[in-house]
Design a protein around this motif. Structure first.
Motif, short mmCIF file in Angstrom:
data_model
loop_
_atom_site.label_atom_id
_atom_site.label_comp_id
_atom_site.label_asym_id
_atom_site.label_seq_id
_atom_site.Cartn_x
_atom_site.Cartn_y
_atom_site.Cartn_z
N GLU A 140 0.82 -1.21 0.00
CA GLU A 140 0.00 0.00 0.00
C GLU A 140 0.85 1.26 0.00
N THR A 141 2.17 1.10 0.04
CA THR A 141 3.09 2.23 0.13
C THR A 141 3.72 2.50 -1.23
N PHE A 142 3.69 3.77 -1.65
CA PHE A 142 4.23 4.14 -2.96
C PHE A 142 5.73 3.91 -2.99
N SER A 143 6.16 3.05 -3.93
CA SER A 143 7.60 2.82 -4.14
C SER A 143 7.79 2.30 -5.55
N VAL A 144 9.00 2.45 -6.07
CA VAL A 144 9.28 1.99 -7.44
C VAL A 144 9.10 0.48 -7.54
N GLY A 145 9.61 -0.26 -6.55
CA GLY A 145 9.49 -1.72 -6.58
C GLY A 145 8.04 -2.18 -6.56
N ARG A 146 7.23 -1.59 -5.65
CA ARG A 146 5.81 -1.95 -5.57
C ARG A 146 5.10 -1.63 -6.87
N ASN A 147 5.38 -0.45 -7.42
CA ASN A 147 4.73 -0.02 -8.66
C ASN A 147 5.08 -0.92 -9.84
N LEU A 148 6.36 -1.29 -9.94
CA LEU A 148 6.78 -2.18 -11.03
C LEU A 148 6.11 -3.54 -10.93
N LEU A 149 6.07 -4.09 -9.72
CA LEU A 149 5.44 -5.40 -9.52
C LEU A 149 3.97 -5.36 -9.94
N GLY A 150 3.22 -4.40 -9.45
CA GLY A 150 1.80 -4.30 -9.76
C GLY A 150 1.54 -4.09 -11.25
N THR A 151 2.34 -3.21 -11.87
CA THR A 151 2.17 -2.91 -13.30
C THR A 151 2.43 -4.15 -14.15
N LEU A 152 3.47 -4.90 -13.84
CA LEU A 152 3.80 -6.10 -14.63
C LEU A 152 2.73 -7.18 -14.47
N ILE A 153 2.20 -7.35 -13.24
CA ILE A 153 1.11 -8.31 -13.04
C ILE A 153 -0.10 -7.91 -13.88
N PHE A 154 -0.40 -6.62 -13.86
CA PHE A 154 -1.57 -6.12 -14.61
C PHE A 154 -1.39 -6.34 -16.11
N TYR A 155 -0.18 -6.10 -16.64
CA TYR A 155 0.08 -6.33 -18.07
C TYR A 155 -0.07 -7.81 -18.43
N VAL A 156 0.45 -8.68 -17.59
CA VAL A 156 0.37 -10.12 -17.88
C VAL A 156 -1.09 -10.56 -17.95
N LEU A 157 -1.92 -10.11 -17.01
CA LEU A 157 -3.35 -10.45 -17.01
C LEU A 157 -4.02 -9.95 -18.29
N THR A 158 -3.71 -8.71 -18.67
CA THR A 158 -4.29 -8.11 -19.88
C THR A 158 -3.89 -8.90 -21.13
N ILE A 159 -2.60 -9.21 -21.25
CA ILE A 159 -2.08 -9.91 -22.43
C ILE A 159 -2.68 -11.32 -22.53
N LEU A 160 -2.79 -12.01 -21.42
CA LEU A 160 -3.33 -13.38 -21.43
C LEU A 160 -4.77 -13.42 -21.96
N ILE A 161 -5.56 -12.39 -21.63
CA ILE A 161 -6.95 -12.34 -22.12
C ILE A 161 -6.99 -11.98 -23.61
N VAL A 162 -6.23 -10.96 -24.01
CA VAL A 162 -6.28 -10.47 -25.40
C VAL A 162 -5.76 -11.50 -26.38
N GLN A 163 -4.73 -12.28 -26.00
CA GLN A 163 -4.16 -13.25 -26.95
C GLN A 163 -5.16 -14.33 -27.34
N GLY A 164 -6.23 -14.50 -26.53
CA GLY A 164 -7.24 -15.50 -26.84
C GLY A 164 -8.16 -15.13 -27.98
N GLY A 165 -8.10 -13.88 -28.44
CA GLY A 165 -8.95 -13.44 -29.54
C GLY A 165 -10.28 -12.90 -29.05
N VAL A 166 -11.22 -12.70 -29.99
CA VAL A 166 -12.50 -12.09 -29.65
C VAL A 166 -13.39 -13.04 -28.87
N LYS A 167 -13.69 -14.23 -29.46
CA LYS A 167 -14.63 -15.16 -28.79
C LYS A 167 -14.02 -15.80 -27.55
N GLN A 168 -12.81 -16.34 -27.69
CA GLN A 168 -12.20 -17.11 -26.60
C GLN A 168 -11.46 -16.25 -25.59
N GLY A 169 -11.18 -14.98 -25.95
CA GLY A 169 -10.49 -14.11 -25.02
C GLY A 169 -11.39 -13.02 -24.48
#
Length: 453
Positions: A140-169
């Motif tokens: 919950e504390t603003f830091s570069v390490g915390r921000n990088l971790l959260g951002t990378l997790i968020f990108y991975v989740l986004t990419i995993l859904i989009v790569q599935g395409g329209v119907k399956q993703g």
């Protein structure tokens, strides 16, 4: 240039509505809208916002979805397809690329905020589970390490859904995430309403002060919020329109998306405004002595966690629920943003969707990392450029192309597919004139407001 022969389409009407609504529903609804309401006169802002959604955002949403469905392609080729003139096609390419820059730039800062939300959710889980991430404070504390971790997790989740395409993703996950969003909101609203002070917040939200309705700054703020909330000019609705079957009634589908998106914003206000007054009852400072909102930009990340902490174990449970809800809302928008450049590259270069998604997602993630490493100088600047200049400018160009470049006959042919009575209907008589003259003036007003602020 038509891609219809090989183009993936939404499998169902409900799938499209939930996916397109998910693209519109995001932090703009749950984070931005309640903050704007609290900062701009409560019920007065809500009233003006609802009117502007109907008379400005909805007609322009139809324009973007119609351009996409007509072109059946990525934003660049869809705008090019509106004219047979070689010169206008070149200009159209520029407009398409301008539009495409919006979701890419927005995603670069949006994923950082999405990462914060992921970290707050993990912190809530950690507190509930007895501290598998320690006491969760570092999350919950603003830091570069915390921000990088959260951002990378968020990108991975986004990419995993989009790569599935329209119907399956996109469609598969939107039809799961959007109902979950409504259920979580309903549970949270019932809980908040039982707390001391909630009714005062509800009154401020639902009872307008009509003396504030004509305030210029309030009107401009409501118009800008409506644009950002429905992603007008953000390309997401254009690209989702390109995946919509020609059998569907396009204005009706656009209205369904508008109602769901506006409904989520309205419900978010029903949760956050009472929650703010509950927090005040528990000693959290919300407003300054002169009446302006404190911590407006970080309301969700500072005020609400303090309120949840003051409510003991139940507060911790509902903190986890709230930040899970925010994560879902953020993801349903981020997947539409990444889909815009992915559709262009995969169609034009005939590259596999999975590889394209990871490469483009990684490329935009690098931009996010640069912003994170230079946060104080870049974050606010990127947000301002994307939301106050790029998005309204793209919206204006889509509106001008849809209203002036796209021939009336071609527009009628496109809208009559799925809506045979379009030309005789009041909508068919009013909408083309409205988007040609009224909407551009209103978008120019938003741009003028941004430039003069």
């Amino acid at each position: 240039m038509s891609q219809s022969a090989s183009r993936d389409l939404f499998a169902s009407r409900l799938g499209f509505i939930l996916s397109a609504s998910g693209a519109a529903v995001g932090l703009g609804n749950i984070w931005g809208f309640p903050t704007q309401v609290a900062s701009n006169g409560g019920g007065a802002f809500l009233l003006v916002y609802l009117l502007l959604i109907v008379f400005v955002a909805f007609p322009m949403l139809v324009v973007e979805m119609a351009i996409g469905r007509q072109g059946q392609a990525n934003p660049v080729d869809s705008v090019r397809a509106l004219s047979d003139s070689a010169f206008v096609k070149r200009v159209g390419s520029g407009v398409g690329w301008l539009g495409l820059s919006v979701p890419s730039v927005v995603l670069a800062f949006y994923s950082i905020v999405g990462g914060w939300i992921v970290c707050f959710f993990l912190a809530s889980l950690s507190k509930l589970a007895g501290g598998f991430f320690g006491d969760g404070t570092w999350l919950e504390t603003f830091s570069v390490g915390r921000n990088l971790l959260g951002t990378l997790i968020f990108y991975v989740l986004t990419i995993l859904i989009v790569q599935g395409g329209v119907k399956q993703g996109i469609e598969k996950w939107s039809t799961r995430l959007m109902p979950a969003l409504f259920i979580l909101f309903a549970v949270l609203f019932i809980y908040i309403l039982m707390q001391d002070g909630a009714i005062d917040g509800l009154k401020q939200y639902l009872i307008p002060d009509f003396s504030k309705v004509w305030d210029k700054d309030l009107i401009l703020a409501a118009m800008g919020q409506g644009f950002f909330s429905l992603t007008i000019g953000g390309c997401s609705m254009l690209i989702y329109g390109s995946y919509l079957s020609k059998k569907e009634n396009l204005p009706k589908m656009a209205m369904s998306v508008t109602l769901v998106d506006t409904g989520v914003a309205f419900i978010a206000g029903l949760v956050v405004m009472p929650a703010m007054f509950v927090a005040m009852k528990n000693g959290v400072e919300i407003y300054a002595s002169d009446g302006h909102l404190l911590n407006a930009d970080t309301l969700v990340f500072r005020v609400l966690p303090m309120m949840f902490d003051s409510l003991g174990i139940w507060g911790q449970i509902f903190s986890a629920v709230f930040f899970l809800l925010l994560t879902i809302a953020a993801l349903t928008s981020s997947i539409s943003m990444l889909e815009c450049p992915v559709s262009l590259v995969s169609e034009r270069l005939q590259v596999g969707r999975s590889l394209t998604t990871w490469i483009l997602g990684g490329f935009i993630a690098v931009g996010s990392i640069v912003i994170l490493l230079n946060f104080s100088a870049l974050f606010g600047l990127v947000v301002k450029v994307a939301t106050q200049y790029l998005q309204p400018l793209a919206a204006l160009m889509f509106c001008l192309f849809g209203g002036w470049v796209w021939s009336r006959r071609s527009k009628i042919e496109e809208l009559e597919q799925g809506f045979p009575e379009y030309a005789q209907h009041w909508f068919g008589k009013l909408w083309p004139v409205y988007v040609k003259f009224v909407c551009p003036l209103l978008v120019i007003t938003v741009l003028w407001g941004a430039l003069s602020s």
